[in-house]
Design a protein around this motif. Structure first.
Motif, PDB file in Angstrom:
ATOM      1  N   GLY A 213       0.891  -1.093  -0.171  1.00 21.26           N
ATOM      2  CA  GLY A 213      -0.320  -0.006   0.107  1.00 21.26           C
ATOM      3  C   GLY A 213       0.845   1.183   0.137  1.00 21.26           C
ATOM      4  N   THR A 229      -5.076   1.389   9.576  1.00 20.31           N
ATOM      5  CA  THR A 229      -5.300  -0.376   8.382  1.00 20.31           C
ATOM      6  C   THR A 229      -4.521   0.045   7.667  1.00 20.31           C
ATOM      7  OG1 THR A 229      -7.572   0.232   8.552  1.00 20.31           O
ATOM      8  CG2 THR A 229      -6.856  -0.978   7.193  1.00 20.31           C
ATOM      9  N   LEU A 230      -3.657  -1.661   7.904  1.00 23.51           N
ATOM     10  CA  LEU A 230      -3.207  -1.374   6.567  1.00 23.51           C
ATOM     11  C   LEU A 230      -3.357  -2.499   5.197  1.00 23.51           C
ATOM     12  CD1 LEU A 230       0.141  -2.766   8.716  1.00 23.51           C
ATOM     13  CD2 LEU A 230       0.373  -0.342   7.949  1.00 23.51           C
ATOM     14  N   ASN A 231      -2.943  -2.203   4.171  1.00 24.55           N
ATOM     15  CA  ASN A 231      -3.722  -2.940   3.208  1.00 24.55           C
ATOM     16  C   ASN A 231      -2.405  -3.901   2.464  1.00 24.55           C
ATOM     17  OD1 ASN A 231      -5.781  -4.143   1.229  1.00 24.55           O
ATOM     18  ND2 ASN A 231      -6.613  -1.965   1.502  1.00 24.55           N
ATOM     19  N   SER A 233      -4.250  -5.812  -0.233  1.00 22.88           N
ATOM     20  CA  SER A 233      -4.901  -6.233  -1.150  1.00 22.88           C
ATOM     21  C   SER A 233      -3.788  -6.238  -2.245  1.00 22.88           C
ATOM     22  CB  SER A 233      -6.217  -6.242  -1.090  1.00 22.88           C
ATOM     23  OG  SER A 233      -6.490  -4.302  -1.176  1.00 22.88           O
ATOM     24  N   TYR A 246      -0.701 -13.956   4.157  1.00 26.88           N
ATOM     25  CA  TYR A 246       0.422 -12.512   3.998  1.00 26.88           C
ATOM     26  C   TYR A 246       1.015 -12.192   5.422  1.00 26.88           C
ATOM     27  CZ  TYR A 246      -3.152 -11.156   0.511  1.00 26.88           C
ATOM     28  OH  TYR A 246      -3.221 -11.558  -0.803  1.00 26.88           O
ATOM     29  N   TRP A 248       2.609  -9.614   7.494  1.00 24.12           N
ATOM     30  CA  TRP A 248       2.925  -8.341   8.565  1.00 24.12           C
ATOM     31  C   TRP A 248       4.484  -8.163   9.701  1.00 24.12           C
ATOM     32  CZ3 TRP A 248       0.952  -3.849   4.920  1.00 24.12           C
ATOM     33  CH2 TRP A 248       0.910  -4.450   4.158  1.00 24.12           C
ATOM     34  N   SER A 260      -5.395 -13.074   5.207  1.00 25.59           N
ATOM     35  CA  SER A 260      -6.004 -11.757   5.167  1.00 25.59           C
ATOM     36  C   SER A 260      -5.050 -10.971   4.393  1.00 25.59           C
ATOM     37  CB  SER A 260      -6.771 -11.309   6.499  1.00 25.59           C
ATOM     38  OG  SER A 260      -7.011  -9.689   6.651  1.00 25.59           O
ATOM     39  N   ALA A 261      -5.615  -9.899   3.471  1.00 23.59           N
ATOM     40  CA  ALA A 261      -4.698  -8.840   3.625  1.00 23.59           C
ATOM     41  C   ALA A 261      -4.530  -7.268   3.995  1.00 23.59           C
ATOM     42  CB  ALA A 261      -4.876  -8.433   1.713  1.00 23.59           C
ATOM     43  N   THR A 262      -5.750  -7.273   5.222  1.00 24.32           N
ATOM     44  CA  THR A 262      -5.454  -6.072   5.519  1.00 24.32           C
ATOM     45  C   THR A 262      -5.400  -6.665   7.318  1.00 24.32           C
ATOM     46  OG1 THR A 262      -7.487  -6.385   6.371  1.00 24.32           O
ATOM     47  CG2 THR A 262      -7.268  -5.248   4.447  1.00 24.32           C
ATOM     48  N   LEU A 263      -5.029  -5.664   7.541  1.00 22.62           N
ATOM     49  CA  LEU A 263      -4.895  -5.584   8.930  1.00 22.62           C
ATOM     50  C   LEU A 263      -4.675  -3.841  10.090  1.00 22.62           C
ATOM     51  CD1 LEU A 263      -2.885  -6.657  11.792  1.00 22.62           C
ATOM     52  CD2 LEU A 263      -1.334  -6.153  10.996  1.00 22.62           C
ATOM     53  N   GLN A 264      -5.325  -4.394  10.512  1.00 21.13           N
ATOM     54  CA  GLN A 264      -5.930  -2.890  11.870  1.00 21.13           C
ATOM     55  C   GLN A 264      -4.698  -2.757  13.015  1.00 21.13           C
ATOM     56  OE1 GLN A 264     -10.007  -1.971  12.501  1.00 21.13           O
ATOM     57  NE2 GLN A 264      -9.964  -0.386  10.824  1.00 21.13           N
TER      58      GLN A 264
END
Length: 298
Positions: A213, A229-231, A233, A246, A248, A260-264
């Motif tokens: 991102g 929010t890291l994304n 996707s 994925y 991180w 999941s491609a996203t992380l909060q």
């Protein structure tokens, strides 16, 4: 003696073939409906014959079937293709008989390979859609083969449903090359076969592309921290060896790993360089993103 008050008529028994009655194209090996009507009750039986250029062929389609107006005909796969066929139906209980009003055709199966049809690039371990068209029904089956330099090297499916679609997982041990084609063949009528029009390539598994991102500059959402929010996707892969995993990280610290491609996550004030690692089960790639958390102005 008494007589009828009104005149009445006595008709000869009559049978009328309604289908096939001319002009149809019937695929050999298929199932077809033969239909007829009569001007007398449905008791009794009928004989049904196939004529070619006016001559009954032996054996008859059926020597005796109930006179119910319907017969399901399994057209022999070995039938000779031609354009001068008719049906004859004959009552076994009366003198009634009838033929198709005009000729119909018996045709061979035909099949056309749609995809892959040349110039595609497929990676081993991925899943691709094979597609074809045919003039015979979905109750039949087809054989699918992989050809290399014109010779079969893999039976993809021996009896695939003739749905026009097959999901093919390319084996990991497939030899890479640029001279592959796929062949589809009717299992009912082997004359119906077709291959890709041109060669396609099967190549090694390709490294996925990681995208963490765009860099973000945010202000604290609570005292000394900000929720971000890291994304990832936008990361991509060449197929479906397996769904991308994925991971991180900040430095050597793993923040999250999974599908999941996203992380909060909450980050304290300052600069944070995050690394996203994507893995397809065989190869991996990484990308970084900078998160800058600023204090709120007084």
């Amino acid at each position: 003696s008494a007589e009828s008050a009104n005149n009445f008529s006595i008709n000869d028994p009559r049978i009328t073939l309604t289908n096939p009655n001319g002009g149809q194209e019937i695929v050999r090996g298929s199932s077809q409906s033969i239909n007829w009507s009569t001007n007398y009750d449905g008791n009794g039986s009928v004989k049904i014959e196939l004529l070619n250029n006016g001559t009954p062929l032996a054996p008859a389609i059926t020597d005796s079937t109930p006179n119910n107006g319907f017969f399901s005909w399994s057209v022999p796969a070995a039938s000779v293709a031609g354009t001068q066929y008719r049906i004859r139906i004959t009552s076994l209980d009366t003198a009634a008989a009838d033929d198709s009003n005009a000729d119909f055709s018996v045709i061979a199966h035909s099949v056309t390979m749609i995809s892959p049809n040349g110039a595609e690039e497929f990676s081993v371990g991925t899943t691709k859609s094979l597609q074809w068209n045919s003039n015979f029904g979905g109750t039949s089956s087809v054989k699918l083969e992989l050809l290399k330099a014109g010779a079969p090297v893999l039976e993809i499916a021996a009896t695939a449903s003739n749905s026009g679609f097959y999901s093919w997982s390319i084996p990991l041990n497939t030899t890479v090359g640029i001279d592959y084609r796929v062949r589809v063949t009717s299992n009912t009528d082997a004359i119906a076969t077709d291959s890709s029009d041109a060669d396609f390539e099967i190549r090694p598994n390709q490294t996925p592309v990681a995208s963490a991102g765009t860099d973000q500059t945010v202000k604290e959402t609570a005292i000394g921290i900000a929720r971000v929010t890291l994304n990832g996707s936008a990361s991509t892969d060449d197929g479906s060896l397996q769904p991308l995993a994925y991971t991180w990280k900040e430095g050597t610290t793993v923040l999250a790993t999974g599908s999941s491609a996203t992380l909060q996550r909450d980050f304290p004030l300052g600069d944070h360089t995050l690394t996203l690692v994507v893995n397809d089960g065989q190869l991996e790639a990484s990308d970084t993103v900078l998160i800058r958390v600023l204090p709120n102005e007084a």
